[in-house]
Design a protein around this motif. Structure first.
Motif, PDB file in Angstrom:
ATOM      1  N   LEU A  31      15.843  96.823  47.472  1.00 30.17           N
ATOM      2  CA  LEU A  31      15.729  97.635  48.683  1.00 30.17           C
ATOM      3  C   LEU A  31      16.576  98.905  48.624  1.00 30.17           C
ATOM      4  CD1 LEU A  31      15.871  94.735  51.284  1.00 30.17           C
ATOM      5  CD2 LEU A  31      13.881  96.168  50.745  1.00 30.17           C
ATOM      6  N   ARG A  32      17.371  99.040  47.563  1.00 28.56           N
ATOM      7  CA  ARG A  32      18.279 100.192  47.410  1.00 28.56           C
ATOM      8  C   ARG A  32      19.256 100.292  48.574  1.00 28.56           C
ATOM      9  NH1 ARG A  32      17.501 103.315  42.577  1.00 28.56           N
ATOM     10  NH2 ARG A  32      15.372 103.034  41.964  1.00 28.56           N
ATOM     11  N   GLY A  45      17.839  87.982  60.727  1.00 30.42           N
ATOM     12  CA  GLY A  45      16.512  87.420  60.540  1.00 30.42           C
ATOM     13  C   GLY A  45      15.469  88.440  60.112  1.00 30.42           C
ATOM     14  N   GLU A  46      15.869  89.671  59.879  1.00 35.69           N
ATOM     15  CA  GLU A  46      14.918  90.705  59.463  1.00 35.69           C
ATOM     16  C   GLU A  46      14.468  90.500  58.023  1.00 35.69           C
ATOM     17  OE1 GLU A  46      15.673  94.826  60.905  1.00 35.69           O
ATOM     18  OE2 GLU A  46      17.635  93.953  61.396  1.00 35.69           O
ATOM     19  N   LEU A  47      15.321  89.916  57.206  1.00 35.97           N
ATOM     20  CA  LEU A  47      14.994  89.634  55.807  1.00 35.97           C
ATOM     21  C   LEU A  47      15.065  88.123  55.606  1.00 35.97           C
ATOM     22  CD1 LEU A  47      14.377  90.752  52.967  1.00 35.97           C
ATOM     23  CD2 LEU A  47      16.845  90.830  52.580  1.00 35.97           C
ATOM     24  N   GLU A  48      13.953  87.560  55.179  1.00 33.35           N
ATOM     25  CA  GLU A  48      13.867  86.106  54.982  1.00 33.35           C
ATOM     26  C   GLU A  48      14.787  85.657  53.852  1.00 33.35           C
ATOM     27  OE1 GLU A  48      10.550  82.774  53.665  1.00 33.35           O
ATOM     28  OE2 GLU A  48       9.986  84.878  53.772  1.00 33.35           O
ATOM     29  N   PRO A  63      11.528  91.143  50.239  1.00 30.69           N
ATOM     30  CA  PRO A  63      11.834  92.570  50.389  1.00 30.69           C
ATOM     31  C   PRO A  63      10.590  93.415  50.677  1.00 30.69           C
ATOM     32  CG  PRO A  63      13.077  91.667  48.558  1.00 30.69           C
ATOM     33  CD  PRO A  63      12.103  90.608  48.991  1.00 30.69           C
ATOM     34  N   ALA A  64       9.477  93.127  50.010  1.00 26.02           N
ATOM     35  CA  ALA A  64       8.236  93.869  50.252  1.00 26.02           C
ATOM     36  C   ALA A  64       7.719  93.614  51.666  1.00 26.02           C
ATOM     37  CB  ALA A  64       7.185  93.493  49.218  1.00 26.02           C
ATOM     38  N   ALA A  65       7.830  92.375  52.141  1.00 28.62           N
ATOM     39  CA  ALA A  65       7.391  92.046  53.495  1.00 28.62           C
ATOM     40  C   ALA A  65       8.247  92.778  54.530  1.00 28.62           C
ATOM     41  CB  ALA A  65       7.455  90.537  53.725  1.00 28.62           C
ATOM     42  N   TYR A  66       9.545  92.845  54.290  1.00 30.55           N
ATOM     43  CA  TYR A  66      10.451  93.570  55.182  1.00 30.55           C
ATOM     44  C   TYR A  66      10.058  95.046  55.251  1.00 30.55           C
ATOM     45  CZ  TYR A  66      14.588  96.153  56.594  1.00 30.55           C
ATOM     46  OH  TYR A  66      15.429  97.043  57.203  1.00 30.55           O
ATOM     47  N   LEU A  67       9.804  95.648  54.091  1.00 30.53           N
ATOM     48  CA  LEU A  67       9.417  97.060  54.059  1.00 30.53           C
ATOM     49  C   LEU A  67       8.083  97.286  54.762  1.00 30.53           C
ATOM     50  CD1 LEU A  67      10.463  98.141  50.481  1.00 30.53           C
ATOM     51  CD2 LEU A  67      11.545  98.734  52.637  1.00 30.53           C
ATOM     52  N   ALA A  68       7.137  96.385  54.582  1.00 34.27           N
ATOM     53  CA  ALA A  68       5.835  96.519  55.239  1.00 34.27           C
ATOM     54  C   ALA A  68       5.991  96.478  56.757  1.00 34.27           C
ATOM     55  CB  ALA A  68       4.893  95.412  54.766  1.00 34.27           C
ATOM     56  N   ARG A  69       6.835  95.577  57.260  1.00 35.03           N
ATOM     57  CA  ARG A  69       7.081  95.513  58.712  1.00 35.03           C
ATOM     58  C   ARG A  69       7.724  96.789  59.215  1.00 35.03           C
ATOM     59  NH1 ARG A  69       8.767  90.444  57.377  1.00 35.03           N
ATOM     60  NH2 ARG A  69      10.947  91.031  57.587  1.00 35.03           N
ATOM     61  N   ARG A  71       7.597  99.798  57.893  1.00 32.78           N
ATOM     62  CA  ARG A  71       6.633 100.900  57.836  1.00 32.78           C
ATOM     63  C   ARG A  71       5.650 100.819  58.998  1.00 32.78           C
ATOM     64  NH1 ARG A  71       4.421 101.740  51.877  1.00 32.78           N
ATOM     65  NH2 ARG A  71       3.841 103.750  52.764  1.00 32.78           N
ATOM     66  N   ALA A  72       5.178  99.611  59.311  1.00 30.98           N
ATOM     67  CA  ALA A  72       4.237  99.420  60.430  1.00 30.98           C
ATOM     68  C   ALA A  72       4.910  99.804  61.761  1.00 30.98           C
ATOM     69  CB  ALA A  72       3.755  97.978  60.472  1.00 30.98           C
ATOM     70  N   GLU A  73       6.183  99.437  61.920  1.00 30.86           N
ATOM     71  CA  GLU A  73       6.925  99.785  63.135  1.00 30.86           C
ATOM     72  C   GLU A  73       7.044 101.300  63.264  1.00 30.86           C
ATOM     73  OE1 GLU A  73      10.697  97.854  62.752  1.00 30.86           O
ATOM     74  OE2 GLU A  73       9.849  95.855  62.991  1.00 30.86           O
ATOM     75  N   GLN A  74       7.358 101.968  62.181  1.00 26.58           N
ATOM     76  CA  GLN A  74       7.533 103.423  62.236  1.00 26.58           C
ATOM     77  C   GLN A  74       6.206 104.140  62.473  1.00 26.58           C
ATOM     78  OE1 GLN A  74       9.770 104.888  58.916  1.00 26.58           O
ATOM     79  NE2 GLN A  74      11.691 104.095  59.719  1.00 26.58           N
ATOM     80  N   GLN A  75       5.131 103.628  61.929  1.00 23.62           N
ATOM     81  CA  GLN A  75       3.831 104.254  62.137  1.00 23.62           C
ATOM     82  C   GLN A  75       3.338 104.056  63.575  1.00 23.62           C
ATOM     83  OE1 GLN A  75       1.353 102.671  59.055  1.00 23.62           O
ATOM     84  NE2 GLN A  75       2.256 103.953  57.470  1.00 23.62           N
TER      85      GLN A  75
END
Length: 77
Positions: A31-32, A45-48, A63-69, A71-75
């Protein structure tokens, strides 16, 4: 005359399989972000994550699921 460098690494198929679980440090690197920030995401609880014995591990797809969530929130905003 040019020198040719040959890649002698084994092909990806021949190497060891991708990890199913990551350490917190490895997840943070994906996730850098820092390890402390990664632990904070786990705590909220944001990252499983899960415990394996006494060790905290993050599923490799988390990590990919966290990023997808995120991105969806920001969009949506």
């Amino acid at each position: 005359m040019g020198t040719t460098i040959l890649d002698t690494a084994r092909p990806a198929e021949a190497s060891s399989p991708a990890p199913v679980l990551l350490t917190v440090k490895e997840a943070a690197r994906c996730l850098r972000i820092g390890r402390t920030t990664c632990f904070a995401l786990i705590r909220t609880g944001e990252l499983e994550s899960l415990m394996v014995g006494g060790l905290r591990r993050v599923p490799a797809d988390a990590p990919a699921a966290y990023l997808a969530r995120r991105r969806a929130e920001q969009q949506a905003a």
